[in-house]
Design a protein around this motif. Structure first.
Motif, mmCIF file in Angstrom:
data_model
loop_
_atom_site.group_PDB
_atom_site.id
_atom_site.type_symbol
_atom_site.label_atom_id
_atom_site.label_comp_id
_atom_site.label_asym_id
_atom_site.label_seq_id
_atom_site.Cartn_x
_atom_site.Cartn_y
_atom_site.Cartn_z
ATOM 1 N N ALA A 38 37.837 32.676 23.949
ATOM 2 C CA ALA A 38 39.169 32.072 24.221
ATOM 3 C C ALA A 38 38.965 32.561 25.855
ATOM 4 O O ALA A 38 39.515 31.761 26.719
ATOM 5 N N LEU A 39 38.752 33.775 26.765
ATOM 6 C CA LEU A 39 37.982 33.610 27.999
ATOM 7 C C LEU A 39 37.020 32.982 28.330
ATOM 8 O O LEU A 39 37.167 32.541 29.814
ATOM 9 N N ALA A 40 36.171 32.214 26.969
ATOM 10 C CA ALA A 40 34.904 31.599 27.738
ATOM 11 C C ALA A 40 35.669 29.970 27.947
ATOM 12 O O ALA A 40 34.565 29.371 28.641
ATOM 13 N N SER A 41 36.727 29.263 26.981
ATOM 14 C CA SER A 41 37.189 28.745 27.560
ATOM 15 C C SER A 41 37.659 28.007 28.755
ATOM 16 O O SER A 41 37.714 26.570 28.340
ATOM 17 N N ARG A 42 37.561 28.678 29.674
ATOM 18 C CA ARG A 42 38.281 28.084 30.747
ATOM 19 C C ARG A 42 37.660 29.512 31.853
ATOM 20 O O ARG A 42 39.031 30.282 32.058
ATOM 21 N N CYS A 43 36.974 29.444 32.123
ATOM 22 C CA CYS A 43 36.288 30.434 32.611
ATOM 23 C C CYS A 43 34.837 30.066 34.048
ATOM 24 O O CYS A 43 34.784 28.968 34.301
ATOM 25 N N LEU A 322 42.660 44.847 26.609
ATOM 26 C CA LEU A 322 42.961 44.446 28.376
ATOM 27 C C LEU A 322 42.673 43.113 29.263
ATOM 28 O O LEU A 322 42.945 43.077 30.127
ATOM 29 N N ARG A 323 42.689 42.211 27.602
ATOM 30 C CA ARG A 323 42.897 40.764 28.465
ATOM 31 C C ARG A 323 44.625 40.612 28.871
ATOM 32 O O ARG A 323 44.738 40.222 30.063
ATOM 33 N N HIS A 324 45.330 41.269 27.934
ATOM 34 C CA HIS A 324 46.192 41.474 28.230
ATOM 35 C C HIS A 324 47.362 42.857 29.482
ATOM 36 O O HIS A 324 47.323 42.011 29.948
ATOM 37 N N VAL A 335 33.350 39.953 31.996
ATOM 38 C CA VAL A 335 32.865 40.239 30.025
ATOM 39 C C VAL A 335 31.140 39.718 30.374
ATOM 40 O O VAL A 335 30.529 38.453 31.259
ATOM 41 N N THR A 336 30.484 40.688 30.434
ATOM 42 C CA THR A 336 28.551 40.913 30.255
ATOM 43 C C THR A 336 28.445 41.874 30.092
ATOM 44 O O THR A 336 29.352 43.272 29.465
ATOM 45 N N ILE A 356 30.864 35.964 31.570
ATOM 46 C CA ILE A 356 32.564 34.712 31.971
ATOM 47 C C ILE A 356 32.807 35.881 32.896
ATOM 48 O O ILE A 356 33.227 37.312 32.448
ATOM 49 N N LEU A 357 33.499 35.148 33.549
ATOM 50 C CA LEU A 357 34.813 35.340 34.671
ATOM 51 C C LEU A 357 36.088 34.588 34.561
ATOM 52 O O LEU A 357 35.574 33.602 34.219
ATOM 53 N N HIS A 358 37.151 35.407 33.891
ATOM 54 C CA HIS A 358 37.821 34.590 33.667
ATOM 55 C C HIS A 358 39.660 34.868 34.860
ATOM 56 O O HIS A 358 39.276 36.596 34.991
#
Length: 398
Positions: A38-43, A322-324, A335-336, A356-358
């Motif tokens: 989900a993070l990767a879908s907009r990053c 931690l996403r929330h 995230v890496t 990825i940076l979100h």
């Protein structure tokens, strides 16, 4: 205006080599990772070169890069970083070694069987070191650490001939003869004698039968880093169970809280780490690093299924909550992994890692999922590892 913050989530050794995995599917690509996907879908997706050209691939070099420090300038060895975790009193002329409990074969030319000596409990180290102190040479000091990871200080030896010798990382020579390393140890008759006598004693102890030798490696003079505030103009907190990571945090004058139940294995207390990270964000820390060791431990075992599970658990128990936390605080989420640990070699590798940076400002890429191949397709030119955090902070501050 609220100060921008970033959560940096590091899954040690998570990345792998697609061309050497079944059907070119890595454990990261195969694992159930709905949160990272989900993070990767907009990053913003990046390949990151955490291991500078010519340096040995390892968590010491790679994590120093991710913390924003160029290892070519600051790295002196793995031992000194771990010594920093214990705030040991060392002299600039001391030589500091990482010291593993290991398992060697009983052949005339021994082979490395287990770099971790069966992963002993913390309480065992004191008992085993009590057996060894009587044979420890003058000018050397044993410092118990965590599980199989410990420290040896060789006083006033920073400029000795042994300081420049390379004794291989035990996790990189599973199934291999240790003869080349014995030949390196021969440059220090005292250290070689200690290694030999320790092996005799440990082979006869019954506390942890798997532990039958000590392995000194990663030696160097004491570590000195500018603070994270001096380096990048920000405050920081480090959440980890591993002395190496905690040592980097302390050397950079970051907050390094003790985490109850943190074990650096799949059985670690993930919830404690999440709570500590959330607390640091709430307290206004600029950068909060959360390091998870389990994927790397699984990779060294050579098990696709174990590595896949460790990555799925990282996604569920670290990235998910931690996403929330990040969303509620308006913080960026990075995230890496620190380095690749390919299953086909069971060793650390120096190739670039996926990242990825979100964040609300990070909308360049829309990946179908977070994987090595998807990130490489989005961004083929690697970013130097020590510049990553600087780039992230510049982006979210603007």
């Amino acid at each position: 205006m609220k100060k921008p913050q970033v959560l940096v989530l590091i899954a040690d050794g998570m990345g792998d080599s697609p061309v050497h995995c079944p059907w070119n599917i890595t454990p990261l690509a195969a694992a159930h990772t709905p949160n990272m996907d989900a993070l990767a879908s907009r990053c913003v997706a990046s390949l990151v070169q955490t291991i500078p050209h010519g340096m040995i691939a390892g968590s010491d070099v790679a994590n120093m890069s991710l913390f924003g420090y160029d290892p070519r300038q600051y790295h002196t060895g793995r031992g000194p970083i771990e010594a920093a975790a214990s705030s040991l009193s060392v002299d600039p002329e001391d030589l500091i070694w990482r010291l593993n409990f290991v398992t060697l074969s009983n052949d005339s030319t021994p082979v490395m069987l287990d770099y971790a000596g069966g992963h002993p409990a913390d309480c065992v180290a004191q008992q085993i070191f009590a057996l060894l102190r009587s044979i420890c040479p003058d000018g050397m000091e044993l410092i118990p650490g965590f599980q199989y990871r410990h420290t040896l200080i060789q006083r006033s030896a920073a400029h000795s001939s042994l300081a420049a010798k390379h004794i291989r990382e035990p996790h990189n020579i599973i199934g291999q003869s240790i003869q080349p390393d014995i030949e390196e140890l021969e440059h220090s008759p005292e250290l070689l004698h200690f290694f030999t006598e320790a092996r005799k004693i440990l082979s006869g102890q019954s506390l942890v039968p798997a532990i039958n030798a000590l392995w000194p490696w990663g030696q160097g003079k004491p570590l000195h880093l500018p603070s994270l505030q001096q380096q990048l103009g920000c405050s920081g907190t480090v959440i980890s169970a591993v002395d190496l990571i905690k040592g980097l945090g302390k050397a950079a004058r970051m907050d390094v809280p003790d985490i109850p139940g943190a074990t650096a294995t799949l059985a670690t207390d993930y919830a404690s780490k999440v709570r500590a990270a959330a607390r640091a964000i709430k307290q206004g820390q600029d950068c909060v690093f959360v390091h998870i060791e389990a994927p790397d431990e699984a990779a060294h075992s050579g098990s696709f299924a174990q590595k896949q599970e460790a990555i799925a658990v990282f996604d569920q128990k670290i990235v998910g909550p931690l996403r929330h936390v990040a969303e509620a605080a308006g913080a960026a989420l990075l995230v890496t992994c620190d380095h690749l640990t390919p299953l086909h070699t069971r060793k650390h590798a120096a190739q670039p890692v996926p990242c990825i940076l979100h964040h609300q400002s990070a909308t360049e890429h829309a990946l179908t999922s977070f994987s090595e191949l998807n990130v490489a397709a989005a961004m083929q030119q690697p970013l130097p590892g020590h510049q990553l955090l600087q780039h992230v902070l510049k982006r979210i501050r603007s």
